[in-house]
Scaffold this motif. Structure first.
Motif, PDB file in Angstrom:
ATOM      1  N   ILE A 157       0.851  -1.191   0.000  1.00  0.00           N
ATOM      2  CA  ILE A 157       0.000   0.000   0.000  1.00  0.00           C
ATOM      3  C   ILE A 157       0.885   1.238   0.000  1.00  0.00           C
ATOM      4  O   ILE A 157       2.095   1.136   0.190  1.00  0.00           O
ATOM      5  N   GLY A 158       0.248   2.379  -0.186  1.00  0.00           N
ATOM      6  CA  GLY A 158       0.962   3.637  -0.031  1.00  0.00           C
ATOM      7  C   GLY A 158       1.240   4.327  -1.341  1.00  0.00           C
ATOM      8  O   GLY A 158       0.521   4.184  -2.326  1.00  0.00           O
ATOM      9  N   SER A 159       2.309   5.026  -1.339  1.00  0.00           N
ATOM     10  CA  SER A 159       2.690   5.929  -2.410  1.00  0.00           C
ATOM     11  C   SER A 159       2.897   5.226  -3.752  1.00  0.00           C
ATOM     12  O   SER A 159       3.250   4.048  -3.817  1.00  0.00           O
ATOM     13  N   THR A 160       2.752   6.000  -4.815  1.00  0.00           N
ATOM     14  CA  THR A 160       3.019   5.478  -6.155  1.00  0.00           C
ATOM     15  C   THR A 160       4.502   5.225  -6.382  1.00  0.00           C
ATOM     16  O   THR A 160       4.884   4.710  -7.422  1.00  0.00           O
ATOM     17  N   THR A 161       5.334   5.556  -5.421  1.00  0.00           N
ATOM     18  CA  THR A 161       6.759   5.252  -5.519  1.00  0.00           C
ATOM     19  C   THR A 161       7.060   3.804  -5.136  1.00  0.00           C
ATOM     20  O   THR A 161       8.208   3.383  -5.192  1.00  0.00           O
ATOM     21  N   GLY A 162       6.050   3.036  -4.769  1.00  0.00           N
ATOM     22  CA  GLY A 162       6.246   1.682  -4.258  1.00  0.00           C
ATOM     23  C   GLY A 162       7.115   0.796  -5.122  1.00  0.00           C
ATOM     24  O   GLY A 162       8.015   0.105  -4.638  1.00  0.00           O
ATOM     25  N   GLY A 163       6.865   0.787  -6.421  1.00  0.00           N
ATOM     26  CA  GLY A 163       7.659  -0.049  -7.317  1.00  0.00           C
ATOM     27  C   GLY A 163       9.110   0.381  -7.362  1.00  0.00           C
ATOM     28  O   GLY A 163      10.031  -0.452  -7.319  1.00  0.00           O
ATOM     29  N   LEU A 164       9.340   1.689  -7.424  1.00  0.00           N
ATOM     30  CA  LEU A 164      10.700   2.215  -7.444  1.00  0.00           C
ATOM     31  C   LEU A 164      11.434   1.877  -6.150  1.00  0.00           C
ATOM     32  O   LEU A 164      12.629   1.563  -6.164  1.00  0.00           O
ATOM     33  N   VAL A 165      10.731   1.941  -5.033  1.00  0.00           N
ATOM     34  CA  VAL A 165      11.343   1.613  -3.746  1.00  0.00           C
ATOM     35  C   VAL A 165      11.780   0.147  -3.732  1.00  0.00           C
ATOM     36  O   VAL A 165      12.901  -0.176  -3.307  1.00  0.00           O
ATOM     37  N   ILE A 166      10.934  -0.744  -4.219  1.00  0.00           N
ATOM     38  CA  ILE A 166      11.300  -2.167  -4.272  1.00  0.00           C
ATOM     39  C   ILE A 166      12.500  -2.367  -5.191  1.00  0.00           C
ATOM     40  O   ILE A 166      13.458  -3.068  -4.844  1.00  0.00           O
ATOM     41  N   GLN A 167      12.475  -1.749  -6.369  1.00  0.00           N
ATOM     42  CA  GLN A 167      13.611  -1.864  -7.284  1.00  0.00           C
ATOM     43  C   GLN A 167      14.891  -1.350  -6.625  1.00  0.00           C
ATOM     44  O   GLN A 167      15.964  -1.962  -6.743  1.00  0.00           O
ATOM     45  N   THR A 168      14.797  -0.238  -5.916  1.00  0.00           N
ATOM     46  CA  THR A 168      15.966   0.360  -5.276  1.00  0.00           C
ATOM     47  C   THR A 168      16.568  -0.557  -4.224  1.00  0.00           C
ATOM     48  O   THR A 168      17.785  -0.776  -4.210  1.00  0.00           O
ATOM     49  N   VAL A 169      15.738  -1.106  -3.325  1.00  0.00           N
ATOM     50  CA  VAL A 169      16.308  -1.981  -2.290  1.00  0.00           C
ATOM     51  C   VAL A 169      16.870  -3.262  -2.898  1.00  0.00           C
ATOM     52  O   VAL A 169      17.841  -3.819  -2.384  1.00  0.00           O
ATOM     53  N   CYS A 170      16.291  -3.707  -4.025  1.00  0.00           N
ATOM     54  CA  CYS A 170      16.850  -4.864  -4.722  1.00  0.00           C
ATOM     55  C   CYS A 170      18.210  -4.521  -5.327  1.00  0.00           C
ATOM     56  O   CYS A 170      19.139  -5.325  -5.284  1.00  0.00           O
ATOM     57  N   SER A 171      18.335  -3.318  -5.883  1.00  0.00           N
ATOM     58  CA  SER A 171      19.621  -2.904  -6.454  1.00  0.00           C
ATOM     59  C   SER A 171      20.688  -2.787  -5.372  1.00  0.00           C
ATOM     60  O   SER A 171      21.872  -3.004  -5.621  1.00  0.00           O
ATOM     61  N   MET A 172      20.264  -2.458  -4.146  1.00  0.00           N
ATOM     62  CA  MET A 172      21.178  -2.342  -3.014  1.00  0.00           C
ATOM     63  C   MET A 172      21.448  -3.703  -2.358  1.00  0.00           C
ATOM     64  O   MET A 172      22.286  -3.794  -1.460  1.00  0.00           O
ATOM     65  N   LYS A 173      20.710  -4.717  -2.773  1.00  0.00           N
ATOM     66  CA  LYS A 173      20.819  -6.078  -2.233  1.00  0.00           C
ATOM     67  C   LYS A 173      20.471  -6.149  -0.743  1.00  0.00           C
ATOM     68  O   LYS A 173      21.060  -6.906   0.017  1.00  0.00           O
ATOM     69  N   ILE A 174      19.467  -5.355  -0.357  1.00  0.00           N
ATOM     70  CA  ILE A 174      18.988  -5.372   1.033  1.00  0.00           C
ATOM     71  C   ILE A 174      17.512  -5.744   1.096  1.00  0.00           C
ATOM     72  O   ILE A 174      16.855  -5.556   2.112  1.00  0.00           O
ATOM     73  N   ASN A 175      16.996  -6.285   0.020  1.00  0.00           N
ATOM     74  CA  ASN A 175      15.575  -6.621  -0.115  1.00  0.00           C
ATOM     75  C   ASN A 175      15.218  -7.930   0.588  1.00  0.00           C
ATOM     76  O   ASN A 175      16.091  -8.750   0.859  1.00  0.00           O
ATOM     77  N   PRO A 176      13.912  -8.121   0.834  1.00  0.00           N
ATOM     78  CA  PRO A 176      13.469  -9.460   1.218  1.00  0.00           C
ATOM     79  C   PRO A 176      13.801 -10.427   0.079  1.00  0.00           C
ATOM     80  O   PRO A 176      13.772 -10.045  -1.092  1.00  0.00           O
ATOM     81  N   ALA A 177      14.098 -11.656   0.402  1.00  0.00           N
ATOM     82  CA  ALA A 177      14.373 -12.668  -0.631  1.00  0.00           C
ATOM     83  C   ALA A 177      13.108 -12.985  -1.414  1.00  0.00           C
ATOM     84  O   ALA A 177      13.160 -13.250  -2.610  1.00  0.00           O
ATOM     85  N   CYS A 178      11.970 -12.951  -0.717  1.00  0.00           N
ATOM     86  CA  CYS A 178      10.682 -13.299  -1.323  1.00  0.00           C
ATOM     87  C   CYS A 178       9.608 -12.340  -0.856  1.00  0.00           C
ATOM     88  O   CYS A 178       9.590 -11.934   0.304  1.00  0.00           O
ATOM     89  N   PHE A 179       8.699 -12.040  -1.759  1.00  0.00           N
ATOM     90  CA  PHE A 179       7.449 -11.368  -1.430  1.00  0.00           C
ATOM     91  C   PHE A 179       6.354 -12.411  -1.659  1.00  0.00           C
ATOM     92  O   PHE A 179       6.150 -12.844  -2.795  1.00  0.00           O
ATOM     93  N   LEU A 180       5.693 -12.826  -0.594  1.00  0.00           N
ATOM     94  CA  LEU A 180       4.662 -13.864  -0.685  1.00  0.00           C
ATOM     95  C   LEU A 180       3.313 -13.245  -0.328  1.00  0.00           C
ATOM     96  O   LEU A 180       3.038 -12.947   0.831  1.00  0.00           O
TER      97      LEU A 180
END
Length: 146
Positions: free
Chosen positions: A68-91
């Motif tokens: 939920i939340g801001s329209t920046t959501g997709g960019l935020v997920i991409q950013t943390v993935c590029s930083m390699k600090i993301n969750p391994a899975c979104f379930l």
């Protein structure tokens, strides 16, 4: 052991720890502080989500109904993935939302991220899985609580 079958958005095989949110996850509020501080892990900063606030979600399975939340959501997920600090899975228990889907697809394509996403696991999945449970995720969208 309990098994659930969902729809594969971004496939992969993985085993590890679950972190569970029963409410929608605000991606900006969840990831922003850790990403902006260039941290090596994400400690959830969304004070409005008592289920996951203060928890480390890097390299874990984030089990949630939807983002939920801001329209920046997709960019935020991409950013943390590029930083390699993301969750391994979104379930996702429900259908993945368009913002999360766009961030995950962009992370896979542009960042070569191994992030996994499975949706439509059902309400029973979110009612059954608990933070700290060990999950096994398979390429075909099968998720087993071990």
């Amino acid at each position: 052991m309990k098994t659930f079958k969902g729809r594969v958005i971004a496939g992969g095989n993985w085993q590890g720890e679950a972190v569970v949110s029963h409410g929608g996850v605000n991606t900006l509020a969840t990831f922003q502080k850790s990403a902006m501080a260039n941290k090596k892990e994400v400690i959830v900063s969304d004070q409005n989500n008592a289920d996951i606030f203060g928890k480390n979600i890097t390299g874990k399975a984030l089990c949630l109904p939807i983002t939920i939340g801001s329209t920046t959501g997709g960019l935020v997920i991409q950013t943390v993935c590029s930083m390699k600090i993301n969750p391994a899975c979104f379930l996702f228990s429900r259908h993945i939302d368009s913002l999360a889907a766009s961030g995950i697809v962009l992370a896979r394509i542009w960042e070569n991220s191994p992030v996994i996403a499975v949706d439509m696991l059902g309400d029973e999945f979110l009612e059954t899985v608990k933070t700290g449970d060990t999950l096994k995720v398979e390429e075909d969208g099968t998720v087993t609580i071990l």
